[in-house]
Enzyme design. Structure first.
Site, PDB file in Angstrom:
ATOM      1  N   ARG A  83      58.225  -5.023  61.264  1.00 21.79           N
ATOM      2  CA  ARG A  83      58.206  -3.568  61.080  1.00 21.79           C
ATOM      3  C   ARG A  83      59.427  -3.110  60.278  1.00 21.79           C
ATOM      4  O   ARG A  83      59.337  -2.159  59.494  1.00 21.79           O
ATOM      5  CB  ARG A  83      58.195  -2.877  62.457  1.00 21.79           C
ATOM      6  CG  ARG A  83      58.239  -1.363  62.445  1.00 21.79           C
ATOM      7  CD  ARG A  83      57.043  -0.723  61.818  1.00 21.79           C
ATOM      8  NE  ARG A  83      55.791  -1.305  62.261  1.00 21.79           N
ATOM      9  CZ  ARG A  83      54.588  -0.916  61.852  1.00 21.79           C
ATOM     10  NH1 ARG A  83      54.490   0.071  60.961  1.00 21.79           N
ATOM     11  NH2 ARG A  83      53.492  -1.514  62.293  1.00 21.79           N
ATOM     12  N   HIS A 105      54.983  -3.125  68.230  1.00 22.07           N
ATOM     13  CA  HIS A 105      55.065  -2.387  66.975  1.00 22.07           C
ATOM     14  C   HIS A 105      56.215  -2.911  66.120  1.00 22.07           C
ATOM     15  O   HIS A 105      56.080  -3.041  64.897  1.00 22.07           O
ATOM     16  CB  HIS A 105      55.237  -0.895  67.248  1.00 22.07           C
ATOM     17  CG  HIS A 105      54.986  -0.031  66.058  1.00 22.07           C
ATOM     18  ND1 HIS A 105      56.009   0.550  65.331  1.00 22.07           N
ATOM     19  CD2 HIS A 105      53.834   0.352  65.449  1.00 22.07           C
ATOM     20  CE1 HIS A 105      55.499   1.250  64.339  1.00 22.07           C
ATOM     21  NE2 HIS A 105      54.184   1.154  64.383  1.00 22.07           N
ATOM     22  N   CYS A 106      57.329  -3.234  66.754  1.00 24.92           N
ATOM     23  CA  CYS A 106      58.470  -3.795  66.033  1.00 24.92           C
ATOM     24  C   CYS A 106      58.101  -5.096  65.325  1.00 24.92           C
ATOM     25  O   CYS A 106      58.637  -5.408  64.258  1.00 24.92           O
ATOM     26  CB  CYS A 106      59.618  -4.087  66.990  1.00 24.92           C
ATOM     27  SG  CYS A 106      60.150  -2.715  68.023  1.00 24.92           S
ATOM     28  N   ALA A 107      57.189  -5.859  65.913  1.00 26.67           N
ATOM     29  CA  ALA A 107      56.860  -7.191  65.412  1.00 26.67           C
ATOM     30  C   ALA A 107      55.804  -7.191  64.322  1.00 26.67           C
ATOM     31  O   ALA A 107      55.499  -8.252  63.771  1.00 26.67           O
ATOM     32  CB  ALA A 107      56.389  -8.076  66.568  1.00 26.67           C
TER      33      ALA A 107
END
Length: 343
Positions: free
Chosen positions: A89, A332-334
Site C-alpha cells: 500500500r 489494507h497495508c499489505a
C-alpha cells in the site's frame, strides 16, 4: 484540458499487488504466520481477480511454490522484485487516469519518515512496472514523500488525510499545509483535501495513516474507527477525530454519512508487551468482495455485520490479521489495487 482522477478503491480493478514476507526482514519467529496470512489473503482475492505477488529472492519464490494455500491458483502471478518489506500500500504504484490514460505515480518512500530501511522499497514501484505485469501506463515520479496508506479518496473530488503524517511529523518538513494540498490536487486530481488533526492507534508507526482510522466507502460515506470505552487510552483521540469528521462537508456542502466501526480488545506484542494498532478500518476492497481483518475477538462479528451493510453487493471475507498486526500492519497495508484500464 487535462482531467486527472484517482479512482476510489471500489472502482473496477485489474489486479491486486501483494508482497511475500521475506526471510531476514523483521518478522523473526513470526515469519511463517505472516506468510500464512498473505497466502490466505491471496487465495481469497484470486477467487475474484488476478493477484500479482512480488518475491524478493529465490527463497521467497521457493516458499511461495511450496505453500499449500497457493497451490493451483491460476489467477496468481509471481514476479521477482527486490523489496525491504511487504507493505505494498505504501510502496506500490498509486494509479491515476490522465485524460483516461493510466499513469503509475511513484512518490518518494523514506521508510515512514526514516524509521526503517527503504532503498529497495523506494525503487519498488519502478521495479514492478519494469516486469511488464501492470499493463499499459507510464511511470510518473514525484519527490514529495507520500505513502498510499496516508490517503483516501471518494472518486468525486475529495481526499482525506492526516496532518501528522504528511506535514507535521517526520515527512515533508519544509512544506506547509496549503503547499501540500496543491501538490495533492495536482498529482491526484482531487478538488478538496480534508485534513484530520486528531486520531491515532497506539503502536502505529506510520504517524497516523488514514487507512487505519477513516475510510471512504462511498462518495458520501465514511467508515471510521471508533472507541466506546471511556477507560481505553484511545477514547479521547478517536472521539476528537469523530468530531472532526462530523464537521466535514462534501462538494454539495452536505455532511458525510458516518459509520462507526468497533475497536477490538487490546492486543499486545508477545515479546515486549507493547500495545499493537489493531482496528477494523484496515479492510480491503476488491472486485466482488471486501476482505476484513479478524483478531479472534468478539468485535469481529460486529465489524463483519457493519461492513457487510456498507457493501451489500460484495462478499465479506475475513483473514486472521494477528500475525500482520504484530509488525504494525494489516490487510489494507499489505495490498495495492491496480485499477482496470478504461474501456
Amino acid at each position: 484540458m487535462t482531467t486527472r482522477i484517482l479512482p476510489p478503491e471500489w472502482a473496477p480493478q485489474q489486479a491486486t499487488l501483494l508482497v511475500w514476507p521475506r526471510d531476514g526482514a523483521d518478522w523473526g519467529n513470526g515469519l511463517a504466520a505472516a506468510r500464512d496470512a498473505i497466502a490466505a489473503l491471496a487465495a481469497i482475492l484470486c477467487e475474484y481477480q488476478p493477484v500479482l505477488l512480488a518475491a524478493a529472492d529465490s527463497e521467497c519464490r521457493d516458499s511461495i511454490a511450496a505453500h499449500s494455500a497457493l497451490a493451483g491458483l491460476v489467477a496468481l502471478t509471481v514476479v521477482e522484485v527486490p523489496n525491504d518489506d511487504i507493505w505494498a500500500r505504501d510502496t506500490g504504484p498509486i494509479t491515476v487516469f490522465d485524460n483516461e490514460v493510466r499513469r503509475f505515480l511513484d512518490f518518494r518512500f523514506d521508510g515512514w519518515g526514516g524509521q526503517f530501511a527503504a532503498t529497495r522499497d523506494d525503487a519498488f514501484t519502478a521495479a514492478v512496472l519494469a516486469t511488464g505485469t501492470l499493463g499499459d501506463g507510464a511511470l510518473e515520479r514525484h519527490e514529495f514523500t507520500l505513502e498510499g496508506g496516508s490517503i483516501e479518496v471518494n472518486g468525486a473530488g475529495a481526499l482525506l488525510t492526516t496532518e501528522r503524517c504528511l506535514i507535521k511529523g517526520r515527512r515533508n518538513e519544509d512544506i506547509d499545509r496549503d503547499s501540500a494540498a496543491t501538490l495533492l490536487r495536482d498529482a491526484l486530481g482531487v478538488d478538496t483535501v480534508h485534513w484530520l488533526a486528531s486520531g491515532d492507534l497506539i503502536g502505529d508507526d506510520t504517524d497516523g495513516h488514514i487507512d487505519t482510522l477513516a475510510r471512504f466507502v462511498a462518495t458520501d460515506t465514511i467508515a471510521y474507527q471508533g472507541c466506546r470505552d471511556t477507560d481505553d487510552a484511545h477514547y479521547a483521540s478517536l472521539a476528537a477525530m469523530a468530531e472532526e469528521l462530523a464537521a466535514l462537508t462534501n462538494a454539495e456542502g452536505l455532511p458525510y454519512r458516518l459509520v462507526e466501526l468497533p475497536l477490538p480488545s487490546p492486543i499486545h506484542d508477545p515479546d515486549d508487551g507493547h500495545r499493537l494498532p489493531a482496528g477494523y478500518a484496515n479492510f480491503l476492497i476488491a472486485n466482488g468482495c471486501v476482505v476484513i481483518p479478524a483478531f479472534d475477538d468478539p468485535a469481529d462479528k460486529a465489524a463483519h455485520e457493519i461492513i457487510a451493510a456498507l457493501f451489500p453487493d460484495r462478499d465479506i471475507r475475513a483473514v486472521d490479521s494477528r500475525a500482520l498486526i504484530r509488525q504494525h500492519g494489516g490487510l489494507h497495508c499489505a495490498a495495492m489495487q491496480i485499477p482496470a484500464e478504461h474501456s
